[in-house]
Each structure stands twice: as C-alpha cells, then as structure tokens.
Design an enzyme around this catalytic site. Structure first.
Site, PDB file in Angstrom:
ATOM      1  N   VAL A 262       8.166  10.917  23.256  1.00 54.27           N
ATOM      2  CA  VAL A 262       8.992   9.742  23.541  1.00 54.27           C
ATOM      3  C   VAL A 262      10.186   9.629  22.598  1.00 54.27           C
ATOM      4  CG1 VAL A 262       7.099   8.429  24.550  1.00 54.27           C
ATOM      5  CG2 VAL A 262       7.598   8.200  22.102  1.00 54.27           C
TER       6      VAL A 262
ATOM      7  N   ASN B 228       3.850   1.876  23.204  1.00 50.88           N
ATOM      8  CA  ASN B 228       2.752   1.849  22.244  1.00 50.88           C
ATOM      9  C   ASN B 228       2.732   3.076  21.348  1.00 50.88           C
ATOM     10  OD1 ASN B 228      -0.180   1.032  21.400  1.00 50.88           O
ATOM     11  ND2 ASN B 228      -0.350   3.132  22.153  1.00 50.88           N
TER      12      ASN B 228
ATOM     13  N   SER C  23       3.466  -4.193  14.556  1.00 51.32           N
ATOM     14  CA  SER C  23       2.438  -4.122  13.519  1.00 51.32           C
ATOM     15  C   SER C  23       2.655  -5.257  12.528  1.00 51.32           C
ATOM     16  CB  SER C  23       2.504  -2.777  12.786  1.00 51.32           C
ATOM     17  OG  SER C  23       1.565  -2.729  11.725  1.00 51.32           O
TER      18      SER C  23
ATOM     19  N   TYR D 196       7.169   3.734   8.272  1.00 53.01           N
ATOM     20  CA  TYR D 196       6.495   2.996   9.348  1.00 53.01           C
ATOM     21  C   TYR D 196       6.850   1.515   9.295  1.00 53.01           C
ATOM     22  CZ  TYR D 196       2.535   1.231  12.133  1.00 53.01           C
ATOM     23  OH  TYR D 196       1.742   0.606  13.060  1.00 53.01           O
ATOM     24  N   ALA D 197       6.777   0.924   8.091  1.00 54.41           N
ATOM     25  CA  ALA D 197       7.063  -0.501   7.938  1.00 54.41           C
ATOM     26  C   ALA D 197       8.496  -0.829   8.336  1.00 54.41           C
ATOM     27  CB  ALA D 197       6.796  -0.934   6.494  1.00 54.41           C
ATOM     28  N   ALA D 198       9.426   0.029   7.930  1.00 50.62           N
ATOM     29  CA  ALA D 198      10.824  -0.194   8.289  1.00 50.62           C
ATOM     30  C   ALA D 198      11.009  -0.132   9.796  1.00 50.62           C
ATOM     31  CB  ALA D 198      11.712   0.843   7.601  1.00 50.62           C
ATOM     32  N   SER D 199      10.339   0.809  10.448  1.00 48.15           N
ATOM     33  CA  SER D 199      10.481   0.950  11.900  1.00 48.15           C
ATOM     34  C   SER D 199       9.901  -0.253  12.631  1.00 48.15           C
ATOM     35  CB  SER D 199       9.805   2.243  12.376  1.00 48.15           C
ATOM     36  OG  SER D 199       8.389   2.145  12.333  1.00 48.15           O
ATOM     37  N   LYS D 200       8.768  -0.775  12.160  1.00 47.68           N
ATOM     38  CA  LYS D 200       8.140  -1.898  12.846  1.00 47.68           C
ATOM     39  C   LYS D 200       8.891  -3.202  12.592  1.00 47.68           C
ATOM     40  CE  LYS D 200       4.866   0.411  14.870  1.00 47.68           C
ATOM     41  NZ  LYS D 200       4.852   0.560  16.341  1.00 47.68           N
TER      42      LYS D 200
END
Length: 267
Positions: free
Chosen positions: A65, A91, A143, A157-161
């Site tokens: 994706v 998702n 998240s 991950y945190a930055a992306s969410k």
C-alpha cells in the site's frame, strides 16, 4: 444478528491477520462484500477463504500500500469485482523501530509510505467511487501511540500516527459536503504481532499491570468500533477518533492504573 452492512462494498488494507482480519470478518458477517488488500499472499488467501467458508463474500488483492500505483490498481480491481466502493479501511501499518538519534531514512520512509501516504493514495483513488454511492466511509486505524502517548523506539510510528489524525480531520472537512465521512480508531495494547514485539522487550504480562481494564484488548474489539463508524448510525460523525485501550491513557501516572483496587483497600 442484524446485517448492518448488507450490500456494502468494503476495502480493508492489512487484512490478512490481526486487527485487519478481524475487521474483514466482522464486516463480512454483517453483509459487506470485502476486498482483502494485503502484502502477504498466503495470509490473504487464508483470510478470504475463512470469510467464504462462513458464507461471506471476499476477494484478494496482493499489494504494497506504500506504492500509489498499486493502490489505484487495487481500487480498480475492487470496482471490477463488486461494482463500486462504499467503505475504505486503511489498517495496514509499518511498525519499524528506530531511535531518534540513530535515524535511518529508509526505515522512516517505509513507515510514512505505508502508514500515512497510503491514506492519501486510497482517498484519491476511492473518492470518485464513494461519491457515486452517496454514503461513503473512510476509516483509518490510528493509534494512541503518537496522538496521546509515546514509547521509546517508536518515533517513526508515533509521528506517522499523529499525522494520520491530522489527515482524518482535514479530509473530513473537505469531504463532508460529498456525503463521505472520515473517522478513525486509536487502539491501545491489542493482542497482535506488533504487541508481541513490545512484549519481547518489556516481558510477557508486564503491560497488563498498567491497564485499568487489567488485560490486553482483542482485535475484535477494535473491529466493533470500526463497524459502528462504518454503519448508518454514524452518519453524523466525522473527523473523529475512538480510543479503544481499556483505559490505559486515563491515569496521570501508571501508579493510578489500579486505583479502584487501592480505593477498595484504603477508603
């Protein structure tokens, strides 16, 4: 059981296992035709088979994706198979670890491509079809990590969410007049492959001590929040996220996670 998604057509990325698989199965059990969109062919085939064996309708499209052209091809394939698109659930996620002072650009790009840029690619590809159905739903698995909490090693991950939540609000504003809602779910600690990686570091059973509910969440509990947002009863909700975390974000300090027990003992 009321089939609240009867006749709807749903695309669910990352639906070969974990939360995505639970969403796909639940949507199918409520009457939706489901496109399993996943990177791993074996798990995707298993997911589609399990839905068909239960009397539902499902097809499989294998893709990354993080590649916009692949996303466009998957959406076109869905329309060819089922005749349109009503619900899109992004998702799929990359959970790569990386300390901020040991930044690896390639890993960061992978996380951003899969977690964030795919939101834009899916929306661009699906909006023309959602407009035709006149009751579209765009849903994203966000998240609590990033928007509400932080965890060492998960800066990418945190930055992306955190960015995903900004996407949800802005896309909702832009698409509201087109009868398309955009919402998300923010899971906390859920029994998934990603959580197994965390447990490998902190130890099995340690995290539950700091969750007021006293346990980890199940993928099906996230799926039920998605089912509500996908249904007719959520038609006036847009630009929002639902936290599914057993209360883990509530205490000011982990010392208060078991406050009910402390009150019983001392008050």
């Amino acid at each position: 059981m009321e089939r609240t998604l009867e006749g709807k057509i749903a695309i669910i990325t990352g639906s070969g296992h974990g939360i995505g698989l639970s969403i796909a199965k639940l949507f199918a059990s409520h009457g939706a035709k489901v496109m399993i969109a996943t990177l791993d062919q074996a798990s995707g085939q298993s997911a589609a088979k399990s839905i068909r064996d239960s009397g539902g309708e499902a097809e499989l499209f294998v893709l990354d994706v993080g590649i916009p052209d692949a996303v466009m091809a998957m959406v076109e394939h869905t329309v060819e198979c089922f005749g349109g698109v009503d619900i899109v659930v992004h998702n799929a996620a990359s959970f790569l670890f990386g300390a901020v002072d040991k930044f690896v650009e390639q890993d960061f790009d992978t996380v951003i491509d899969v977690n964030l840029k795919a939101c834009f690619a899916l929306t661009k590809a699906c909006v023309p079809h959602l407009k035709k159905r006149r009751n579209g739903r765009i849903l994203v698995t966000s998240s609590v990590t990033g928007p509400r909490r932080a965890m060492p090693g998960l800066a990418y991950y945190a930055a992306s969410k955190s960015a995903v939540n900004g996407f949800i609000r802005t896309a909702a504003l832009e698409l509201g007049g087109k009868n398309i809602t955009v919402n998300g779910v923010e899971p906390g600690y859920i029994v998934t492959r990603a959580h197994e990686q965390v447990e490998a570091v902190v130890g099995t059973g340690e995290i539950e001590k700091y969750i007021p509910a006293g346990r980890l969440g199940e993928p099906e509990e996230v799926a039920h929040a998605m089912l509500f947002l996908a249904g007719e009863n959520a038609g006036y909700i847009t630009g929002q996220t639902i936290v599914v975390d057993g209360g883990a974000c509530l205490p000011e300090t982990p010392l208060f996670a078991n406050i009910a027990k402390l009150l019983d003992e001392h008050v």
